[in-house]
Design a protein around this motif. Structure first.
Motif, short mmCIF file in Angstrom:
data_model
loop_
_atom_site.label_atom_id
_atom_site.label_comp_id
_atom_site.label_asym_id
_atom_site.label_seq_id
_atom_site.Cartn_x
_atom_site.Cartn_y
_atom_site.Cartn_z
N LEU A 241 33.15 22.45 131.00
CA LEU A 241 33.81 22.48 129.60
C LEU A 241 34.88 23.30 130.27
O LEU A 241 36.35 23.19 129.82
CB LEU A 241 33.20 22.51 128.45
CG LEU A 241 34.25 22.38 127.60
CD1 LEU A 241 34.27 20.96 126.85
CD2 LEU A 241 33.45 22.87 126.25
N PHE A 242 34.65 24.58 130.69
CA PHE A 242 35.72 25.24 131.35
C PHE A 242 37.19 25.04 131.70
O PHE A 242 38.27 25.50 132.15
CB PHE A 242 35.12 26.66 131.62
CG PHE A 242 36.28 28.24 131.28
CD1 PHE A 242 37.01 28.34 130.31
CD2 PHE A 242 36.23 28.22 133.46
CE1 PHE A 242 37.69 29.31 131.20
CE2 PHE A 242 37.56 29.09 133.51
CZ PHE A 242 37.68 29.88 132.73
N MET A 243 36.01 24.39 132.40
CA MET A 243 37.17 23.51 134.04
C MET A 243 38.29 22.36 133.87
O MET A 243 39.20 23.10 134.83
CB MET A 243 36.47 23.97 135.39
CG MET A 243 36.23 25.24 135.94
SD MET A 243 37.30 26.34 136.15
CE MET A 243 38.34 25.79 137.51
N VAL A 244 37.31 21.14 133.47
CA VAL A 244 38.08 20.25 133.47
C VAL A 244 39.87 21.12 132.87
O VAL A 244 40.66 19.66 133.38
CB VAL A 244 37.37 19.35 132.66
CG1 VAL A 244 38.44 18.09 131.98
CG2 VAL A 244 36.56 18.84 133.28
N PRO A 245 39.81 21.44 132.26
CA PRO A 245 41.00 21.48 131.19
C PRO A 245 42.69 22.01 132.12
O PRO A 245 43.39 21.76 132.04
CB PRO A 245 40.91 22.27 129.56
CG PRO A 245 39.81 22.46 129.75
CD PRO A 245 38.85 22.13 130.86
N SER B 149 45.62 5.76 125.86
CA SER B 149 46.61 6.19 127.06
C SER B 149 47.24 5.17 126.46
O SER B 149 48.50 5.95 126.82
CB SER B 149 45.45 5.35 128.00
OG SER B 149 46.97 5.04 129.45
N LYS B 150 47.54 4.42 125.91
CA LYS B 150 48.65 3.85 124.94
C LYS B 150 49.28 4.55 123.75
O LYS B 150 50.69 4.30 123.87
CB LYS B 150 48.46 2.60 124.06
CG LYS B 150 47.78 1.51 125.70
CD LYS B 150 48.15 -0.55 125.00
CE LYS B 150 46.77 -0.70 126.29
NZ LYS B 150 46.02 -2.50 125.27
N LEU B 151 48.65 5.19 123.65
CA LEU B 151 49.07 6.28 122.05
C LEU B 151 50.57 7.74 123.11
O LEU B 151 51.20 7.88 121.81
CB LEU B 151 48.15 6.53 122.24
CG LEU B 151 47.48 5.99 120.57
CD1 LEU B 151 46.54 6.75 119.95
CD2 LEU B 151 47.87 5.12 119.73
N VAL B 152 49.74 7.55 124.42
CA VAL B 152 50.85 9.30 124.96
C VAL B 152 51.86 9.06 125.48
O VAL B 152 51.69 7.41 126.20
CB VAL B 152 49.72 9.75 124.94
CG1 VAL B 152 48.85 10.44 124.30
CG2 VAL B 152 48.94 9.33 127.23
N ASP B 153 52.68 9.33 126.24
CA ASP B 153 54.00 8.68 127.37
C ASP B 153 53.39 9.38 128.92
O ASP B 153 52.22 10.28 128.84
CB ASP B 153 55.00 10.32 127.58
CG ASP B 153 56.35 10.33 128.31
OD1 ASP B 153 55.69 10.84 129.36
OD2 ASP B 153 56.35 9.44 127.44
N PRO B 154 53.20 8.35 130.30
CA PRO B 154 53.35 8.58 131.06
C PRO B 154 52.58 9.90 131.88
O PRO B 154 51.81 10.45 132.72
CB PRO B 154 53.71 7.98 132.22
CG PRO B 154 54.64 6.86 130.56
CD PRO B 154 55.10 7.30 128.93
N SER B 155 53.81 10.79 131.56
CA SER B 155 54.09 11.80 132.07
C SER B 155 52.61 13.04 131.12
O SER B 155 52.58 14.13 131.87
CB SER B 155 54.70 12.78 131.52
OG SER B 155 55.14 12.75 130.00
N GLU B 156 51.88 12.52 130.30
CA GLU B 156 51.02 12.83 129.62
C GLU B 156 49.60 12.07 129.92
O GLU B 156 48.67 13.19 129.23
CB GLU B 156 51.29 13.04 128.20
CG GLU B 156 52.39 14.24 127.73
CD GLU B 156 52.97 14.16 126.66
OE1 GLU B 156 53.19 14.52 125.73
OE2 GLU B 156 52.41 12.33 125.55
N GLN B 157 49.45 11.67 130.57
CA GLN B 157 48.03 11.22 130.99
C GLN B 157 47.00 12.08 131.45
O GLN B 157 45.78 12.07 131.20
CB GLN B 157 48.69 10.31 131.55
CG GLN B 157 49.59 8.80 131.73
CD GLN B 157 48.69 8.46 130.64
OE1 GLN B 157 47.74 8.30 129.83
NE2 GLN B 157 49.67 7.61 129.41
N GLY B 158 47.22 12.86 132.48
CA GLY B 158 46.60 13.90 133.16
C GLY B 158 45.77 15.03 131.91
O GLY B 158 45.03 15.22 131.33
N ALA B 159 47.20 15.14 131.47
CA ALA B 159 46.80 16.03 130.17
C ALA B 159 45.34 15.28 128.95
O ALA B 159 44.22 15.55 128.10
CB ALA B 159 47.70 16.17 129.02
#
Length: 464
Positions: free
Chosen positions: A114-118, A403-413
């Motif tokens: 949980l600490f490392m995933v973000p 996934s459809k709610l966010v920008d393509p550049s924010e998929q990783g976040a």
């Protein structure tokens, strides 16, 4: 962009994906270019295979070691499945200690993950997806190596925590999930995304089914050590495949730093504003949907993970008293629901919207849990597995909607946040269900499954 220009969003999303494809072709290629189409699914398949192979074996190993220490051999007695025979007090103690050690090991690993995933998930938006597919697999390989040392030397089971430490520090399996689903979001359009997510979920099920069948038979024939050598080899193979063949889906930034507060701020910005693609008017609406779908995801996965951990313990004890072969078949039947859910989702998409598909999947899960709660025969237990054939259709729907709610550049976040939520799901599910089961088994052994079924009413109500 004006809020009224919603019809151009899919085109813009697709164009950004096209830009990513072009940029990766000219910048970052894997060391070996394969002439065949190379996708990220094998990484998911191999990683899940190793996880599904070792998970039931660890529980059985804990059971056997604790039984040996306490001098209990009740599962080998013919009267184990005889409900008229009073319950051996040692069996209750073995069950309780096994559930508690499962809890301790999972709490340790998931807390570190949980600490490392973000850090790793949000970092992949800048540094690329391939590193977050390689590093966690190496950590899981180290974990398997530690488990092998414990088994060879017959060390106390507390040393399993060392393996979970190494795996958690590298991101654990949830980082692989985040990387694979973010990669799929990078390379798919909005119309096909739900099914693409379901394909990844099906990879989880297919690999889990094969691993469960192999693990049960193999453990009965040769014990625990040889299957764990395969776990180690499979994790190394997954890391090697990602390094050699997977083409990068985003343009990496060489100056991207891993340990920085920027990654946590990116996730906070996503959930506090609704994402960069949201206008001021639609931001509140997107933010509300993000939180509600995330809550649904948390409850559904917590029920899945918490109840799944109890299946092996439930099947080992009386009145079922299953051996390794039946436990392997039961785990395979459970993983088969990934494939049946994929087929069911594909069929239902022709006549139902995604939200209705999720509600049908929740109903299937509810019915299966109710049957598990009263299962006292092998036939009834497998009936519960059969009635749960659509339970995994709900999670790809929720992932796709997020996934459809966010920008393509924010998929990783986004998928880093989802992976954190998934870690919390395992943490909460493991803590609640492994504590509730020994506390309630004296008046109703299947009460925990009833409790899990009732929780599903909350996400069903939100989606409705």
């Amino acid at each position: 962009m004006q809020p009224s220009s919603t019809s151009t969003l899919p085109i813009l999303a697709d164009s950004k994906e096209a830009v990513n494809d072009v940029s990766t072709t000219r910048s970052v290629r894997p060391p070996f270019t394969c002439p065949l189409p190379v996708a990220v699914e094998p990484v998911m398949f191999l990683s899940m295979f190793s996880l599904a192979l070792q998970a039931p074996l660890v529980t059985q190993y804990l059971w056997d070691r604790i039984s040996e220490d306490l001098g209990y051999n009740g599962s080998k007695r013919s009267e184990c499945s005889n409900s008229s025979v009073p319950l051996d007090p040692l069996q209750k103690e073995v069950e309780t200690l096994t559930a508690h050690w499962n809890l301790y090991i999972n709490l340790w690993g998931f807390s570190l993950g949980l600490f490392m995933v973000p850090f790793l998930g949000s970092w992949s938006d800048l540094a690329g997806r391939r590193p977050v597919l390689i590093l966690p697999n190496l950590g899981l390989a180290l974990q398997a190596g530690v488990y092998l040392v414990v088994m060879y030397l017959k060390l106390p089971v507390v040393y399993f925590l060392v393996g979970r430490l190494l795996s958690g520090l590298s991101g654990d399996f949830n980082t692989i999930l985040a990387g694979c689903f973010a990669y799929m979001a990078d390379t798919s359009n909005r119309r096909s995304r739900t099914f693409k997510m379901a394909v990844l979920e099906a990879c989880l099920g297919l690999s889990g089914m094969l691993a469960s069948i192999i693990g049960g038979q193999w453990r009965q024939a040769q014990g625990y050590i040889n299957p764990f050598w395969l776990v180690l080899a499979t994790n190394l193979a997954s890391a090697l495949y990602a390094y050699l063949f997977v083409r990068e889906s985003v343009l990496p930034d060489p100056s991207a730093k891993l340990f920085t507060t920027r990654h946590h701020k990116a996730i906070w910005h996503l959930y506090s504003t609704g994402g960069s693609s949201s206008s001021e008017d639609s931001g509140r609406f997107h933010r509300c949907k993000l939180w509600l779908y995330t809550l649904c995801f948390f409850l559904v996965v917590a029920v899945h993970s918490g109840s799944r951990e109890l299946f092996v313990l439930y099947e080992l004890s009386s009145p079922l008293c299953w051996g390794p072969t039946l436990i392997g078949y039961g785990s395979a039947a459970q993983h088969l629901s990934y494939l049946s859910s994929l087929l069911g989702l594909r069929v239902m998409q022709y006549c139902l919207e995604d939200s209705w598909v999720a509600l049908v999947a929740l109903a299937s899960n509810f019915i299966g849990l109710v049957v598990f709660s009263v299962a006292d025969t092998t036939q009834l237990m497998f009936t519960g597995y059969g009635l749960s054939f659509l339970l995994m259709a709900v999670t790809p729907v929720i992932r796709s909607k997020l996934s459809k709610l966010v920008d393509p550049s924010e998929q990783g976040a986004l998928f880093a946040a989802v992976a954190c939520v998934e870690s919390l799901c395992y943490l909460a599910g493991s803590g609640v269900f492994n504590s509730l089961y020994p506390a309630t088994r004296h008046f109703m052994k299947g009460f925990t499954f009833i409790f899990a079924a009732l929780i599903l009413f909350i996400p069903a109500g939100i989606i409705w």
